[in-house]
Design a protein around this motif. Sequence first.
Motif, PDB file in Angstrom:
ATOM      1  N   CYS A  48      40.072  -1.063   6.983  1.00 18.95           N
ATOM      2  CA  CYS A  48      40.730  -1.953   8.026  1.00 18.95           C
ATOM      3  C   CYS A  48      41.057  -1.109   9.130  1.00 18.95           C
ATOM      4  O   CYS A  48      41.033   0.279   9.162  1.00 18.95           O
ATOM      5  N   ILE A  49      41.461  -1.798  10.243  1.00 17.72           N
ATOM      6  CA  ILE A  49      41.957  -0.925  11.437  1.00 17.72           C
ATOM      7  C   ILE A  49      43.505  -1.129  11.565  1.00 17.72           C
ATOM      8  O   ILE A  49      43.762  -2.487  11.470  1.00 17.72           O
ATOM      9  N   ILE A  50      44.285  -0.131  11.801  1.00 17.45           N
ATOM     10  CA  ILE A  50      45.725  -0.342  12.023  1.00 17.45           C
ATOM     11  C   ILE A  50      46.061   0.035  13.316  1.00 17.45           C
ATOM     12  O   ILE A  50      45.414   0.960  13.739  1.00 17.45           O
ATOM     13  N   ARG A  56      45.890   1.192  22.814  1.00 13.76           N
ATOM     14  CA  ARG A  56      45.542   2.652  23.139  1.00 13.76           C
ATOM     15  C   ARG A  56      45.007   3.469  21.964  1.00 13.76           C
ATOM     16  O   ARG A  56      44.383   4.213  22.317  1.00 13.76           O
ATOM     17  N   LYS A  57      45.391   3.350  20.766  1.00 11.79           N
ATOM     18  CA  LYS A  57      45.346   3.966  19.460  1.00 11.79           C
ATOM     19  C   LYS A  57      45.303   3.169  18.159  1.00 11.79           C
ATOM     20  O   LYS A  57      46.145   2.421  17.946  1.00 11.79           O
ATOM     21  N   TRP A  58      44.289   3.582  17.343  1.00 11.49           N
ATOM     22  CA  TRP A  58      44.040   2.710  16.178  1.00 11.49           C
ATOM     23  C   TRP A  58      44.033   3.905  15.036  1.00 11.49           C
ATOM     24  O   TRP A  58      43.682   5.055  15.376  1.00 11.49           O
ATOM     25  N   ALA A  59      44.118   3.553  13.887  1.00  9.52           N
ATOM     26  CA  ALA A  59      43.880   4.511  12.639  1.00  9.52           C
ATOM     27  C   ALA A  59      42.945   3.732  11.521  1.00  9.52           C
ATOM     28  O   ALA A  59      42.869   2.222  11.488  1.00  9.52           O
ATOM     29  N   VAL A  77      41.944   9.945  10.646  1.00  5.44           N
ATOM     30  CA  VAL A  77      40.764   9.149  10.914  1.00  5.44           C
ATOM     31  C   VAL A  77      41.574   8.436  12.106  1.00  5.44           C
ATOM     32  O   VAL A  77      42.379   7.311  11.716  1.00  5.44           O
ATOM     33  N   GLU A  78      41.640   8.377  13.299  1.00  3.84           N
ATOM     34  CA  GLU A  78      42.062   7.959  14.579  1.00  3.84           C
ATOM     35  C   GLU A  78      41.096   7.732  15.416  1.00  3.84           C
ATOM     36  O   GLU A  78      39.956   8.230  15.689  1.00  3.84           O
ATOM     37  N   TYR A  79      41.220   6.613  16.073  1.00  4.37           N
ATOM     38  CA  TYR A  79      40.395   6.311  17.481  1.00  4.37           C
ATOM     39  C   TYR A  79      41.054   5.808  18.401  1.00  4.37           C
ATOM     40  O   TYR A  79      42.252   5.249  18.606  1.00  4.37           O
ATOM     41  N   TRP A  87      33.259  -0.314  14.879  1.00  3.10           N
ATOM     42  CA  TRP A  87      31.966   0.113  14.349  1.00  3.10           C
ATOM     43  C   TRP A  87      31.995   1.046  13.059  1.00  3.10           C
ATOM     44  O   TRP A  87      31.288   0.720  12.070  1.00  3.10           O
ATOM     45  N   ASP A  88      33.029   1.928  12.763  1.00  2.00           N
ATOM     46  CA  ASP A  88      33.234   2.601  11.857  1.00  2.00           C
ATOM     47  C   ASP A  88      33.746   1.832  10.482  1.00  2.00           C
ATOM     48  O   ASP A  88      33.258   2.141   9.563  1.00  2.00           O
ATOM     49  N   VAL A  89      34.420   0.836  10.799  1.00  2.00           N
ATOM     50  CA  VAL A  89      34.907  -0.051   9.662  1.00  2.00           C
ATOM     51  C   VAL A  89      33.651  -0.855   9.304  1.00  2.00           C
ATOM     52  O   VAL A  89      33.346  -0.967   8.212  1.00  2.00           O
TER      53      VAL A  89
END
Length: 122
Positions: A48-50, A56-59, A77-79, A87-89
């Motif tokens: 999942c995305i946190i 601004r920033k997700w993990a 792993v941060e975005y 896309w990564d998930v």
Amino acid sequence: MRANAPRIDPADLDPVREFRACPIGLHSPALEAVLNILRAGTMGGKYCIICLEPHRKWALGRLSGIRGVPPDVVPGVEYDDLEEAEWDVFRRRWEAETGTRLPPEFDGPLHAPSTNTAGESR
């Protein structure tokens, strides 16, 4: 349908191409069907995305599968781009569901690095 039949045909890459081109927004019925499969089922361990900082920033996280227990953050792993996170998930869930890695055409970032008029990377 057989009990062990794959729920997603890993050879049908059109929904993958569509998602990669536009991870957020309206999708075709074929892609929606794939997304429904990737989002359903056992939650424990699912990627999942946190959100770390709004807009601004997700993990990357992994769901606990237990109501009320927050997901675990996957270390390192941060975005800074929500579409890259989506896309990564998608890619990780696709590989977990189908048991196949996506072809090399899907490697690399979604967006090519932009350059300014002087040719320097931003």
